[in-house]
Design a protein around this motif. Structure first.
Motif, short mmCIF file in Angstrom:
data_model
loop_
_atom_site.label_atom_id
_atom_site.label_comp_id
_atom_site.label_asym_id
_atom_site.label_seq_id
_atom_site.Cartn_x
_atom_site.Cartn_y
_atom_site.Cartn_z
N HIS A 182 1.92 6.44 -6.78
CA HIS A 182 0.90 5.53 -7.28
C HIS A 182 1.05 5.36 -8.78
CE1 HIS A 182 -1.72 5.07 -3.81
NE2 HIS A 182 -1.46 6.33 -3.54
N LYS A 239 -2.39 7.54 0.24
CA LYS A 239 -3.01 8.25 -0.88
C LYS A 239 -2.53 9.69 -0.99
CE LYS A 239 -7.22 5.63 -1.59
NZ LYS A 239 -7.46 4.89 -0.33
N THR A 251 2.16 2.07 -10.99
CA THR A 251 1.27 1.51 -12.00
C THR A 251 1.97 1.47 -13.35
OG1 THR A 251 -0.40 2.80 -10.85
CG2 THR A 251 -1.14 1.57 -12.76
N LYS A 257 0.81 -1.21 0.00
CA LYS A 257 0.00 0.00 0.00
C LYS A 257 0.86 1.28 0.00
CE LYS A 257 -3.95 1.75 2.60
NZ LYS A 257 -4.89 1.49 3.70
#
Lengths: 360, 181
Positions: free
Chosen positions: B135, B128, B139, B125
């Motif tokens: 992130h 955010k 990805t 994780k």
């Protein structure tokens, strides 16, 4: 206070509720270790920083309530008597470390006690979700929700390479410890645990007793958890643990079947002797109580005993611990007094079961 | 020397105990020592914990041994934020603050690898809010790997789709970087 009322107040939902595979798995737990970026870790922090950590988290908790978990109650370790701390440890809501060593420790508890957030233990924040039965995925989901809710407001210590930074590098990365509490009398009776424990260790998992690190496997209850916290995703860690746990469940069920086939009458005898001890003894030690409760629960699971509820093992394993006995007695007890109290509490609790039976 | 307990096997473990200035010695074989184990572990006060284990492991770290010799000459191994030194960390097995991870990054990497069975990079994780464009970058790495795989398997139609996704992400990334500056 009547025993019934005491139990109703003392029992958390993970002890009394039924969950999947609850004949073997008593509870599932997920823990996240987190730290705030702006303060030193509890290893070194000042009194002022410790207070600021509690303040920061409380501000968050007072602004909004955590989605779907209701109001969280704050308990500061410095403000409650030692006996109350001990009860929280026995219920697995806080760690022995928080109760004994943390001057600035606190815990945020949800009403149903499924969620507990320890503050200023080894790390600033330890989020714990405790669910009945085999529900690791559900517990992970809840822990993630709490984590996101906190992260919406506070700055976590995070590093691209080392992940969530924790005071001990054995927790760095995900900060995740997933564990299940398993009742494995079949594997113990057939003497297979000695073979299984090293196999589990080889898979990067740890086996411990009911009260964690260094504790004995009282009442044939074992805690199995992940060792590695870095390099794998949270879902992978939980999946790996789940697949091993599923195999252990399968092995335990086969061991129980084998016992029923090869030594049915001996097993039945053992179960009823233990039932007798619990129902009639006047003095009983923790170890003997745990062993008999394990036998009784096995007897219930295998159908030898029909009129007693399953949750008796979870409940009485916790309620007969020293802290609970003393809080029921309303004050400190010497060890021999505890053993007398313990026997009385178990007898009374069993009477509640049979009374229900006769009444219904 | 013969084990004092069973008087049969050779003694391989030797315990010396000082109490009130008096010295007592005990010589045992491994088997008897294990049977007596509870006595030794439990009487020694602070329980045998993960931290003492970890401290033991860190003490064996060869990189650290070398550092020790030169330690007085340069004080590099000190955290600028909380002033913890690397030897202090080794002793207690816990860091003082988040900056320690940066300050001791070099010495730490082999230790982390050993503790985490060979892993050294977080793969879970990402927070955010403070995670920023991490992130997107993670990805992106993931998609590039998929693309490689698809090309090697000659799945060109899927590969074209993945390539478009990568382009889209790269556009987002450069936009967020420009915005941040």
């Amino acid at each position: 206070m009547s025993l019934e009322k005491f139990i109703n107040q003392a029992v958390s939902s993970w002890m009394s509720d039924d969950g999947p595979d609850s004949d073997i798995i008593l509870s599932s737990r997920i823990r996240f270790a987190r730290n705030l970026d702006e303060f030193n870790f509890p290893t070194l922090f000042t009194n002022g920083e410790a207070e600021a950590v509690i303040g920061t988290i409380m501000e968050r908790a007072s602004q909004t309530s955590a989605a779907g978990f209701g109001q969280l109650e704050l308990i500061k370790m410095a403000e409650i008597p030692p006996l109350k701390k001990r009860v929280l440890v026995e219920k697995h809501l806080i760690s022995p470390n928080l109760a004994e060593n943390s001057v600035h420790g606190a815990v945020l508890l949800s009403g149903n006690e499924k969620i507990s957030i320890m503050i200023n233990e080894e790390d600033h924040i330890r989020i714990q979700c405790l669910f009945p039965g085999f529900q690791l995925t559900e517990a992970l989901k809840a822990a993630n929700e709490i984590d996101d809710w906190l992260e919406g407001y506070v700055n976590y210590a995070f590093d691209e390479k080392f992940g969530y930074l924790t005071s001990c590098p054995t927790n760095a990365g995900t900060g995740l410890r997933a564990s299940v509490m398993m009742h494995l009398p079949g594997l113990v009776l057939t003497q297979q645990m000695n073979r299984i424990v090293p196999a589990i260790n080889q898979l990067g998992l740890v086996v411990r007793g009911i009260y964690g690190e260094g504790s004995e496997a009282l009442g044939n209850i074992f805690q199995i958890s992940n060792q590695i916290t870095l390099g794998k995703s949270e879902v992978d860690i939980v999946d790996d643990l789940q697949s091993v746990v599923r195999q252990i469940i399968f092995q335990e069920r086969s061991a129980r079947e084998a016992l029923a086939q090869t030594s049915n009458i001996q097993l039945e005898d053992r179960v009823f002797r233990s039932y007798g001890t619990l129902a009639y003894s006047r003095v009983i030690e923790t170890k003997e109580a745990a062993r008999c409760l394990s036998d009784l629960r096995l007897g219930i699971d295998m159908g030898y005993i029909k009129n007693i509820s399953k949750s008796i093992l979870n409940e009485l394993m916790i309620l007969t611990q020293p802290g609970f006995l003393q809080s029921y007695a309303g004050g400190p007890l010497k060890p021999n007094e505890r053993d007398i109290r313990r026997a009385a509490l178990i007898r009374e609790r069993l009477k509640m079961e049979t009374k229900d039976e006769l009444g219904g | 020397m013969i084990c004092q307990e069973c008087n049969q096997r050779p003694a391989t473990l030797h315990f010396t105990n000082y109490s009130n200035g008096e010295k007592s010695e005990l010589h045992l074989c491994e088997q008897c020592a294990q049977e007596k184990g509870e006595l030794f572990m439990m009487n020694n006060g602070p329980a045998f914990s993960i931290n003492s284990l970890l401290a033991g492991l860190l003490n064996m770290e060869p990189a650290f041994e070398q550092k020790k010799e030169t330690f007085k000459m340069d004080q590099v191994s000190q955290c600028p934020q909380c002033s913890m030194t690397f030897p202090q960390f080794v002793k207690i097995g816990r860091f003082g603050c988040a900056t320690c991870y940066d300050a001791f990054r070099e010495q730490l990497t082999p230790i982390v690898r050993r503790l985490q069975s060979g892993n050294e990079t977080h793969n879970g994780k990402i927070p955010k809010r403070i995670g920023g464009d991490l992130h997107l970058r993670k990805t992106l790495d993931h998609l590039k790997q998929i693309l490689k795989h698809q090309i090697s398997e000659e799945e060109f139609e899927q590969a074209a789709g993945t390539r478009d996704q990568i382009r889209e992400l790269e556009r987002k990334l450069s936009a967020s970087q420009e915005g941040g500056e």
